[in-house]
Scaffold this motif. Structure first.
Motif, PDB file in Angstrom:
ATOM      1  N   ALA A 275       0.933  -1.392  -0.220  1.00 39.49           N
ATOM      2  CA  ALA A 275      -0.093   0.194   0.439  1.00 39.49           C
ATOM      3  C   ALA A 275       0.719   1.218  -0.317  1.00 39.49           C
ATOM      4  O   ALA A 275       0.587   2.690  -0.667  1.00 39.49           O
ATOM      5  N   GLU A 276       1.826   1.078   0.692  1.00 41.73           N
ATOM      6  CA  GLU A 276       2.664   2.503   1.084  1.00 41.73           C
ATOM      7  C   GLU A 276       3.409   2.529  -0.492  1.00 41.73           C
ATOM      8  O   GLU A 276       3.148   3.674  -1.015  1.00 41.73           O
TER       9      GLU A 276
ATOM     10  N   SER B 254       5.158   8.935  -6.511  1.00 47.13           N
ATOM     11  CA  SER B 254       6.556   8.638  -7.229  1.00 47.13           C
ATOM     12  C   SER B 254       6.548   7.338  -7.704  1.00 47.13           C
ATOM     13  O   SER B 254       6.754   6.898  -8.642  1.00 47.13           O
ATOM     14  N   PHE B 255       4.962   6.796  -7.113  1.00 46.97           N
ATOM     15  CA  PHE B 255       5.345   5.477  -8.402  1.00 46.97           C
ATOM     16  C   PHE B 255       3.829   5.039  -8.744  1.00 46.97           C
ATOM     17  O   PHE B 255       2.281   5.626  -8.411  1.00 46.97           O
ATOM     18  N   LYS B 256       3.553   4.813 -10.151  1.00 44.13           N
ATOM     19  CA  LYS B 256       2.328   4.351 -10.682  1.00 44.13           C
ATOM     20  C   LYS B 256       2.500   3.327 -11.409  1.00 44.13           C
ATOM     21  O   LYS B 256       3.438   2.962 -12.336  1.00 44.13           O
TER      22      LYS B 256
ATOM     23  N   PRO C 196     -12.319  -8.163 -11.440  1.00 40.90           N
ATOM     24  CA  PRO C 196     -13.100  -7.941 -10.050  1.00 40.90           C
ATOM     25  C   PRO C 196     -11.803  -7.856  -9.000  1.00 40.90           C
ATOM     26  O   PRO C 196     -11.707  -7.255  -8.294  1.00 40.90           O
ATOM     27  N   TYR C 197     -10.875  -8.621  -9.524  1.00 38.98           N
ATOM     28  CA  TYR C 197     -10.227  -8.926  -8.995  1.00 38.98           C
ATOM     29  C   TYR C 197      -9.225  -8.040  -8.301  1.00 38.98           C
ATOM     30  O   TYR C 197      -8.322  -8.076  -6.916  1.00 38.98           O
ATOM     31  N   ALA C 198      -8.688  -7.509  -9.506  1.00 39.59           N
ATOM     32  CA  ALA C 198      -7.243  -6.420  -9.666  1.00 39.59           C
ATOM     33  C   ALA C 198      -8.319  -5.163  -8.630  1.00 39.59           C
ATOM     34  O   ALA C 198      -7.452  -3.748  -8.362  1.00 39.59           O
ATOM     35  N   ARG C 199      -9.652  -4.640  -9.444  1.00 35.94           N
ATOM     36  CA  ARG C 199      -9.895  -3.407  -8.415  1.00 35.94           C
ATOM     37  C   ARG C 199      -9.502  -4.016  -7.237  1.00 35.94           C
ATOM     38  O   ARG C 199      -9.358  -2.794  -6.256  1.00 35.94           O
ATOM     39  N   ALA C 200     -10.503  -4.980  -6.855  1.00 30.07           N
ATOM     40  CA  ALA C 200     -10.675  -5.644  -5.032  1.00 30.07           C
ATOM     41  C   ALA C 200      -9.187  -4.654  -4.428  1.00 30.07           C
ATOM     42  O   ALA C 200      -9.346  -4.399  -3.497  1.00 30.07           O
ATOM     43  N   ILE C 201      -8.412  -5.545  -4.752  1.00 28.54           N
ATOM     44  CA  ILE C 201      -7.020  -5.893  -4.195  1.00 28.54           C
ATOM     45  C   ILE C 201      -6.387  -4.451  -4.066  1.00 28.54           C
ATOM     46  O   ILE C 201      -5.883  -3.989  -3.896  1.00 28.54           O
TER      47      ILE C 201
ATOM     48  N   ALA D 177      -3.921   2.267  -4.813  1.00 30.79           N
ATOM     49  CA  ALA D 177      -3.939   2.624  -5.644  1.00 30.79           C
ATOM     50  C   ALA D 177      -5.414   3.477  -6.619  1.00 30.79           C
ATOM     51  O   ALA D 177      -6.237   2.969  -6.135  1.00 30.79           O
ATOM     52  N   PRO D 178      -4.711   4.535  -7.257  1.00 29.87           N
ATOM     53  CA  PRO D 178      -5.204   5.792  -7.577  1.00 29.87           C
ATOM     54  C   PRO D 178      -6.509   4.302  -8.477  1.00 29.87           C
ATOM     55  O   PRO D 178      -6.990   3.806  -9.237  1.00 29.87           O
TER      56      PRO D 178
END
Ligand code: VG1
Ligand code: CO
Length: 544
Positions: free
Chosen positions: A199-200, A206-208, A220-225, A232-233
């Motif tokens: 999460a950090e 500086s990280f995208k 759905p998995y990527a959005r949830a995690i 992540a934005p």
């Protein structure tokens, strides 16, 4: 409970390939075609017998219909409990996890993975066993044999179940539990990775990153995690809505089919890290800024850095790769002092090694990597693994890769596919190569000399089962290699895959263009197999 026994007729083309049965939707819609194969599975595994079955799919066209049919048939075949992903969705790794977690006797995954979807596209069925992994070769053969003898199938005479609402419903005497497809999987990821640390990284200015779900199951998995749990934005995940036709594209992340993402990462607006996954969520493609990471390199990097991931800090028992995957992994294994197994293509061959605790990590050149946390390859897991390495080592992707090459040397690698060629021509090309392997040793090829050539055969070290004719290997004295095999996942004609690999220890040559480095090997591979003459093609339809 009203169980109907319906007449069917056997089909003779239900032979599972590298990963289950895959056919065009039109074939699956023939009378009782789906039912025939499902009945063959249920009978081969000894019926439901009060057991639990997990059911889900990648959301492609025909998925919902297939799930209703499978549920009715499972109920009639004696399963006591069905665990179904909401809306019929379960990624392949999530299904594998659920089978293990619920102590199910197996699971059905409706997917044709990276093959196109929609009414004109493909459909598929995979049966996974109680360990969560794809049916073994032996079981697959038995199901196929059975499918040719099916004359009737059973189903309960009940209305459709509501698969869009969480909770339990009855289907005859069977309990059907509709579960959230993501939550158990996300929990598993939390046991392997340090979510605070991730999460950090994902909330730092500086990280995208960008994750392309290709309108397939990982959305759905990527959005949830990534977005919800790790912060992540919103918008980090693109093409995140699963669509029955995947938006008309092939959900196959590689250099050819993920052109948008690749161009983005090589362009002005590139972000620090990008990844994509395939139809059923078991594959991963990793990109850094102006850097494509070959899956073979990615696997080697995961193994070399496993100690930074909490789930693997205790070390690796061993590793494995499919035969065509580059030998970059072998060098890491050697340094770690752990065994490295070479298996035929297809995840089913890793199952016994994982179950026996002989390997912890494994992978394939076809954008698949995974570990003993489930019994399938796992796309999002690989992404979290990479993010952990980036966070802990504080390095961008290209530095991690360069550092790896400095240490182990670089295995230049490419796969050339000749897709949808004439099947008879492709088979005779392979036969001709097979005839040659016996006396290839000693011959000059691509500036070197053939040291050995063979048709790969594998004896499973755990159950001693043998898989033969798994691909032609031509090994050269300078460490280069050419591999030929026919795909077992296509549905139209045949696909010839040629895998090229050249090792380079000298660091000052690592930045060379892979295409140039492999050019003479590519030429030699083409002339050895007489490609233009036999296939009528001048060049591959896909290079990745
Ligand atoms: C391909 C890949 C293989 C992979 C298989 C299933 O098989 O080469 O490595 O295990 O697909 O992946 P073939 O026989 O076409 O080369 V998946 O993501 O389609 O379940
Ligand atoms: Co897949």
């Amino acid at each position: 409970m009203n169980v109907l026994t319906m007449p069917a007729r056997p089909y003779d083309d239900q032979r599972p390939g590298t990963s289950g049965l895959r056919k065009p939707v039109a074939i699956f819609r023939q009378p009782h075609y789906l039912e025939n194969y499902l009945q063959a599975i249920f009978e081969t595994v000894g019926g439901g017998a009060n057991r639990t079955l997990v059911i889900g799919g990648d959301g492609r066209f025909f998925n919902r219909e297939a799930i209703q049919t499978a549920s009715r048939m499972a109920a009639a075949n004696g399963y006591k409990h069905l665990v179904v992903g909401r809306a019929g969705l379960l990624s392949t790794p999530a299904a594998s996890h659920l089978i293990r977690k619920r102590g199910a006797s197996g699971g059905l995954i409706f997917s044709a993975s990276h093959n196109p979807g929609g009414p004109e596209g493909d459909f598929g069925i995979k049966y996974n066993s109680a360990n969560g992994g794809p049916a073994s070769e032996t079981l697959s053969r038995a199901i196929y044999a059975r499918s040719k003898r099916i004359v009737a199938y059973r189903l309960v005479d009940e209305p459709d179940i509501d698969i869009d609402r969480l909770g339990k419903v009855s289907l005859g005497e069977t309990e059907v539990e509709v579960v959230d497809p993501v939550s158990d999987y996300a929990e598993l990821m939390e046991t392997l990775f340090d979510f605070e640390r991730l999460a950090e990284l994902l909330t730092s200015t500086s990280f995208k990153m960008r994750f392309d779900a290709m309108h397939a199951i990982t959305g759905p998995y990527a959005r949830a995690i990534l977005e919800e749990r790790l912060g992540a934005p919103v918008g980090t995940v693109v093409n995140g809505k699963p669509l029955p036709d995947f938006g008309g594209a092939k959900p196959d992340p590689n250099l050819g089919r993920s052109r948008n993402l690749v161009d983005f990462m090589f362009g002005q607006d590139a972000v620090n890290f990008a990844a994509a996954s395939d139809g059923d969520g078991d594959r991963n493609m990793i990109l850094g800024r102006k850097m494509f990471v070959t899956p073979s390199d990615s696997l080697a990097v995961l193994a070399a850095n496993a100690h930074v991931v909490p789930g693997y800090s205790g070390g690796l028992a061993g590793v494995a790769r499919s035969m065509p995957t580059s030998r970059a992994l072998d060098r890491v294994a050697q340094e770690l002092g752990v065994p490295c197994f070479e298996t035929p293509t297809g995840w089913k061959f890793f199952g016994n090694l994982l179950d026996a605790g002989r390997i912890t990590l494994c992978g394939e050149e076809s954008f698949g990597a995974g570990s003993d946390h489930v019994r399938e390859k796992d796309g999002l897991w690989a992404v979290l693994f990479w993010l952990t390495i980036i966070a802990v080592r504080g390095m961008p992707v290209h530095r991690i890769i360069k550092d790896h090459w400095d240490r182990y040397g670089r295995h230049f690698y490419a796969r050339h596919d000749y897709e949808a060629v004439d099947a008879a021509a492709a088979n005779s090309l392979m036969d001709a190569l097979r005839d040659q392997v016996g006396d290839m040793a000693g011959k000059r090829l691509a500036g070197s000399i053939v040291s050995t050539a063979d048709d790969f055969s594998y004896t499973d070290p755990v159950d001693r089962s043998v898989a033969e004719r798994q691909g032609i290997r031509v090994l050269l004295e300078d460490g280069s290699r050419i591999v030929y095999r026919l795909s077992g996942t296509g549905t139209g004609g045949a696909t010839l895959r040629i895998y090229l690999e050249r090792y380079e220890a000298r660091a000052w040559l690592h930045d060379k263009d892979a295409r140039k480095v492999l050019n003479d090997l590519s030429f030699a591979a083409g002339s050895l197999a007489e490609i233009p003459a036999r296939l009528g093609r001048e060049r591959p339809s896909l290079v990745t």
